[in-house]
Structures are given as structure tokens and as C-alpha cells.
Design an enzyme around this catalytic site. Structure first.
Site, mmCIF file in Angstrom:
data_model
loop_
_atom_site.group_PDB
_atom_site.id
_atom_site.type_symbol
_atom_site.label_atom_id
_atom_site.label_comp_id
_atom_site.label_asym_id
_atom_site.label_seq_id
_atom_site.Cartn_x
_atom_site.Cartn_y
_atom_site.Cartn_z
ATOM 1 N N ASP A 16 34.995 12.677 -5.464
ATOM 2 C CA ASP A 16 35.691 12.668 -6.748
ATOM 3 C C ASP A 16 37.146 12.262 -6.520
ATOM 4 O O ASP A 16 37.504 11.802 -5.437
ATOM 5 C CB ASP A 16 35.582 14.028 -7.433
ATOM 6 C CG ASP A 16 36.004 15.173 -6.508
ATOM 7 O OD1 ASP A 16 36.713 14.903 -5.524
ATOM 8 O OD2 ASP A 16 35.626 16.323 -6.770
ATOM 9 N N GLU A 32 27.020 14.520 -0.585
ATOM 10 C CA GLU A 32 28.461 14.321 -0.746
ATOM 11 C C GLU A 32 29.144 14.506 0.600
ATOM 12 O O GLU A 32 28.809 15.402 1.367
ATOM 13 C CB GLU A 32 29.056 15.290 -1.765
ATOM 14 C CG GLU A 32 30.506 14.971 -2.090
ATOM 15 C CD GLU A 32 31.010 15.683 -3.332
ATOM 16 O OE1 GLU A 32 32.004 15.209 -3.920
ATOM 17 O OE2 GLU A 32 30.424 16.704 -3.724
ATOM 18 N N ASP A 43 39.497 14.295 -1.544
ATOM 19 C CA ASP A 43 38.816 15.122 -0.541
ATOM 20 C C ASP A 43 37.356 14.741 -0.336
ATOM 21 O O ASP A 43 36.805 14.941 0.744
ATOM 22 C CB ASP A 43 38.906 16.605 -0.913
ATOM 23 C CG ASP A 43 38.029 16.947 -2.114
ATOM 24 O OD1 ASP A 43 38.292 16.411 -3.206
ATOM 25 O OD2 ASP A 43 37.073 17.730 -1.944
ATOM 26 N N TYR A 94 37.880 25.052 -5.001
ATOM 27 C CA TYR A 94 38.340 25.476 -3.674
ATOM 28 C C TYR A 94 39.024 26.838 -3.773
ATOM 29 O O TYR A 94 40.204 26.981 -3.476
ATOM 30 C CB TYR A 94 39.282 24.438 -3.062
ATOM 31 C CG TYR A 94 38.561 23.203 -2.570
ATOM 32 C CD1 TYR A 94 37.880 23.206 -1.358
ATOM 33 C CD2 TYR A 94 38.554 22.032 -3.325
ATOM 34 C CE1 TYR A 94 37.204 22.088 -0.907
ATOM 35 C CE2 TYR A 94 37.880 20.898 -2.876
ATOM 36 C CZ TYR A 94 37.207 20.936 -1.667
ATOM 37 O OH TYR A 94 36.540 19.831 -1.213
#
Length: 532
Positions: free
Chosen positions: A88, A490, A85, A237
Site C-alpha cells: 500500500d 503481501e 512499507d 501497526y
């Protein structure tokens, strides 16, 4: 028109917005127009950098290699593939499914524009890389694998995905451990993708629709949030909005894919109890789908694609959809300080500190799509301006202003789309991009070795994460390009996905403006390659 809408203050705000739009259309801070075709091409390239699994021979991001080839092995299921996603290496099902839904929606609305840019093949590949994985992950009608990898152990390591030594434990939702949100979003993704593939690959489209219908039935029958069933996801999440927005969202996409009244009945019958006509929320994201639900419902009203019994409820959905649109425009006059979306001095929609660009790009797609729905209805003599007196052209102008901000029309004069323009983030918080490519050095890089030798380097990443949209600046347009500034540097797949459609539309609009020698903002409605 209300007295508030016609007040001097309102007129001044509108004039100021139109002047800002005119400045944007005149070429931005650098005095030149943006190359939306280039932005589109680079956006689609980014998804190849995020691939997990065995990479195909057609792979264009050459610094990536095969990874995660044993995913699911311990559980006796093939979970190889899908997308990482962000920076990572955990495969989180909820944001991955939302990414695919956004890619599919982009193609449903603007597939013709993507094809005209010569990028339809790459866009279809981006969708299919996700849906192929979802087919694998949906192992039984009431079983869905929702995560591969563990965020805690993953975040203690700074490694290339090709060198992973972290846990690849897989986690699922089922009857005894429900996850209506992740199952609902995956159903929405597969239903939307079935529309995309209907013309080019009808057998695959039928397979996707079959999975979508099973997943929706599972999500609705066995209700619960997936973060209550999978504790490992809570820190990364968590489903803050619950699962009711995903159930409405999935039902609307299934209705669009099938035309079946029972799915629309579901959306109407549950409008109040699920918050569809109650929640007025000023954000749209992988977690909070209400604004998207409301805009899709409003589309049905504007197009007349409903039975008379649905009309009054769809009107209430539309009222909430327009409240979101007006919040982005800064036009809501009731509701206090939270009635409108904050703007940075440079004009960026600002929702919160961490990865604000996800809200910017999501809003750009919603505003662009709704402007098209309005324009089509206005052309048919069946619509009016939105409740805050904004016409379709003005709604689209805001979408364009947000896209241009991403591309460099901002106080820093820098792009937040990596690889676009002359200035963009060079130290993206991304493990694979920040370490020497696997094909150049196959020497194993350990868990802490990556931190010691690569994470702290002051120089730019050795690999350019082309097409990634980073978290972006703060509420004052300030941005610090540092690998340890993960809130801003990120990038996530769901930041870029909505912009595929927006960039494609903007490319067409820019071409029309050049042909007409005009800087106006015409809103034209065209059929797409995905849906007529």
C-alpha cells in the site's frame, strides 16, 4: 551438561537436525546450491521499488516513478521521501525505522561481505533513502512525524502510487502526544546507520548520531505508546509490546555507536523494570525487540565490552538471549508448549499465520549474528556452547536452513524471494506491481478502477517485484499465490532487510566451501567495512 541435554531423545533430535543441515548444504530440494550473490543483489533492488518521493536518475526499477511529492505540504513540513512499507502507500514510521535498523545491522556485521559482492553502494543507498527521510521527519528535538497517509482510505483504493488520490494527512508525536516506541526505534535506526556511514561519510554519520541522541532523550523523557497518540495507526501497526523494548534497543545501539557508559548504564539499570531480563519471547519483529536487545547485550558480555558492575545483569540478558536461540533450535526443556518455536514439516520456523516470513528472516539474522559472537568468543577461549548445548556452527546452520527455505529448499521447491529461481510468487499483493507501469500508460487509474481492472486479474503481475520476500506459507508449508491472499502474498520491507546481511555472509561461506571442497559449516569471524 544437564541430563536433559544428554538424553537419548536430545541426541536423536540433534542428529536429525544435523542430517537436515547436511541435506540443505548438499544443494536443497533441486539438487543444486543456491546463488546467494544473486539473492543479495535482488534483495537490494526491492528497496528501490518501495521508494516514495522523487526518484533519482540512478533508479533501477524502471516501472516506478515519482510519487508522494506533496507529502507534508498541508502541515507545512517537507515529508517527501522514505519508503512504503508493503503493498500500500502509507508511510508508517515504526516499521520503516525497523527496516533501516535491520539494513544497518546487516552492514555493520557483514559490510565487508556486501562490498565483496559489489553491492555496498546499493546497500548504502537503501539505508540513506530511509535516514534522509527521518532527518526531515524529526523537525524539532521533541517532535517526530510518524505517519503519512491514512490506512483506512488507502486500503479502499487500488491505485499506483503515481496516481494516489487518498489522504496524505501526516501525524506526529511530541511532548503532549508521546510516542516512545516510534521515537526509540527511529533513534536506533539513526544510531546504527551512523556506524555504517562513519568511514565513508563522517559528516553525515555525525548528523545521524545527533538526531539519534535527541530522539532517545525525547522518547525517554516523554513516555507513551505512539498508537495512543495516533489513533489511525492502531489497526495497522499497533505497539502491542509497548515502548520499553524500544528504549532498551535504542540505548544499546547508541552505546555501540558512541561507546558511552551512560547508555549501557541505562540498559543495566532498567533491565528488570523494562522486561529486558524478564521477558523470554520466541519472536523478533518490528514490534517486539526483546530478543534483539538480549542478543546485543550478550554480545557485550562475550566481547568483554563492559565494566565489572555490568557483568551480572549482562549474564541475565545472555540467559534470555540463549533461550531465544534454543527456542529456535527446539531445545528448551522448560516452559511447556510455548517454550520452543513451532516448525513446519519442511523446517520453517513458524510463529503466526499473517506474514510469517518476517519472523523467519528476523530469526535468520539474529542466529547468524549470535553464531559469530559465539565463534569470536570461542576463538578467544572465553565462551562455551549455548545453554542447550549448541555450538556456534549449529546456530549458524539453522540460520542457513531458514535462508535456504526462503530460496526454495522447501516442500514446494519454490522461492519466496520474488525473482529468484525458476518458481516464485507471481501475484504479489502490491498495488504498483499489479498495475500497468506508469511509464507505459500515464492514463489516470482511479481508486475503484484499479480493483475493477487489475486486482482481480488471474494472470501474474505486469511488474516483477524483484527481491520482495512475501508473507510465505502456513504451518503446513501450504501457499496460495493469489493477490487477494494478502496474509501470504503481501511483501514488506522488514521481511527482506534482515536477509541482506545473511545472504552476504552465505555468499562468502559458499565461496569458502567451494575453495575448500567441503560441505562443512565453518564459522569465521571477519571485520567489516562498517565497523572494526
Amino acid at each position: 551438561m544437564s541430563s536433559a541435554a544428554s538424553s537419548p531423545c536430545h541426541r536423536l533430535r540433534r542428529v536429525a537436525l544435523l542430517l537436515l543441515v547436511a541435506a540443505v548444504l548438499a544443494g536443497g530440494t533441486e539438487g543444486k546450491a543456491h546463488d546467494y550473490g544473486d539473492a543479495l543483489r535482488k534483495s537490494l533492488l526491492y528497496f528501490e521499488a518501495q521508494r516514495s518521493g522523487r526518484l533519482p536518475h540512478s533508479q533501477r526499477v524502471a516501472w516506478r516513478h515519482h510519487s508522494g511529492l506533496t507529502d507534508g505540504l498541508e502541515q507545512g513540513v517537507d515529508l517527501v521521501g522514505g519508503y512504503y512499507d508493503a503493498g500500500d502507500h502509507v508511510k508508517f514510521g515504526l516499521p520503516m525505522a525497523f527496516t533501516v535498523t535491520m539494513l544497518s545491522w546487516s552492514l555493520i556485521e557483514y559490510g565487508g561481505d556486501v562490498a565483496d559482492a559489489g553491492e555496498l553502494g546499493h546497500a548504502l543507498e537503501a539505508v540513506k533513502w530511509g535516514t534522509d527521510y527521518f532527518i526531515k521527519a524529526h523537525t524539532r528535538p521533541d517532535e517526530l512525524w510518524a505517519e503519512v497517509g491514512d490506512g483506512d482510505t488507502d486500503h479502499y483504493c487500488w491505485q499506483r502510487p503515481e496516481d494516489m488520490t487518498t489522504s496524505r494527512q501526516a501525524y506526529k508525536v511530541d511532548r503532549d502526544h508521546p510516542g516512545s516506541d516510534v521515537a526509540g526505534e527511529t533513534a536506533a535506526a539513526m544510531a546504527a546507520a551512523s556506524i555504517v556511514f562513519r568511514g565513508s561519510n563522517p559528516h553525515y554519520a555525525h548528523l545521524l548520531l545527533h538526531h539519534a541522541q535527541q530522539l532517545f532523550e525525547f522518547a525517554d523523557k516523554y513516555r507513551g505508546t505512539y498508537d495512543s497518540s495516533i489513533a489511525e495507526v492502531k489497526s495497522y501497526y499497533a505497539s502491542v509490546s509497548g515502548y520499553k523494548d524500544e528504549l532498551l534497543w535504542a540505548a544499546l545501539w547508541l552505546h555501540r555507536a558512541t561507546g558511552r557508559d551512560d547508555y549501557l548504564d541505562y540498559v543495566v539499570d532498567n533491565a528488570d523494570s523494562f522486561g529486558g531480563t524478564g521477558w523470554a519471547i520466541n519472536e523478533f519483529s518490528w514490534d517486539v525487540k526483546y530478543a534483539g536487545v538480549q542478543i546485543l547485550a550478550a554480545r557485550l558480555l562475550l566481547r568483554g565490552e563492559h565494566a565489572p558492575r555490568h557483568r551480572s545483569t549482562l549474564e541475565r540478558y545472555r540467559a534470555k538471549a540463549e533461550r531465544y536461540v534454543c527456542a529456535c533450535l527446539g531445545r528448551n526443556t522448560e516452559g511447556g508448549a510455548d517454550a520452543n518455536v513451532e516448525r513446519s514439516p519442511g523446517g520453517m520456523l513458524y510463529v503466526r499465520q499473517w506474514n510469517n516470513m518476517q519472523y523467519v528472516t528476523g530469526a535468520a539474522l539474529l542466529l547468524s549474528a549470535y553464531s559469530d559472537y559465539l565463534a569470536a568468543a570461542e576463538a578467544g577461549g572465553a565462551a562455551r556452547a549455548v545453554s542447550c548445548a549448541a555450538a556456534a556452527e549449529e546456530v549458524f546452520a539453522l540460520a542457513r536452513a531458514q535462508a535456504d527455505y526462503v530460496l526454495g529448499t522447501n516442500p514446494r521447491g519454490a522461492s519466496y524471494l520474488v525473482g529468484y529461481g525458476s518458481r516464485y510468487p507471481g501475484r504479489v499483493h502490491h498495488r504498483a506491481a499489479s498495475i500497468v507501469p506508469y511509464k507505459h500508460s500515464r492514463e489516470f487509474i482511479g481508486c475503484t478502477q484499479g480493483f475493477d481492472h487489475w486486482f482481480g486479474r488471474r494472470g501474474s503481475n505486469p511488474n516483477l517485484l524483484v527481491g520482495a520476500i512475501v508473507g510465505g506459507p502456513d504451518r503446513r508449508d501450504r501457499f496460495r499465490d493469489s493477490r487477494d491472499n494478502y496474509m501470504q502474498t503481501e511483501a514488506c520491507t522488514y521481511n527482506t532487510a534482515p536477509m541482506v546481511g545473511v545472504f552476504a555472509k552465505l555468499r562468502r561461506m559458499a565461496w569458502l566451501e567451494r575453495e575448500q571442497g567441503s560441505t562443512s559449516v565453518p564459522v569465521t569471524v571477519t571485520s567489516t567495512a562498517a565497523e572494526v
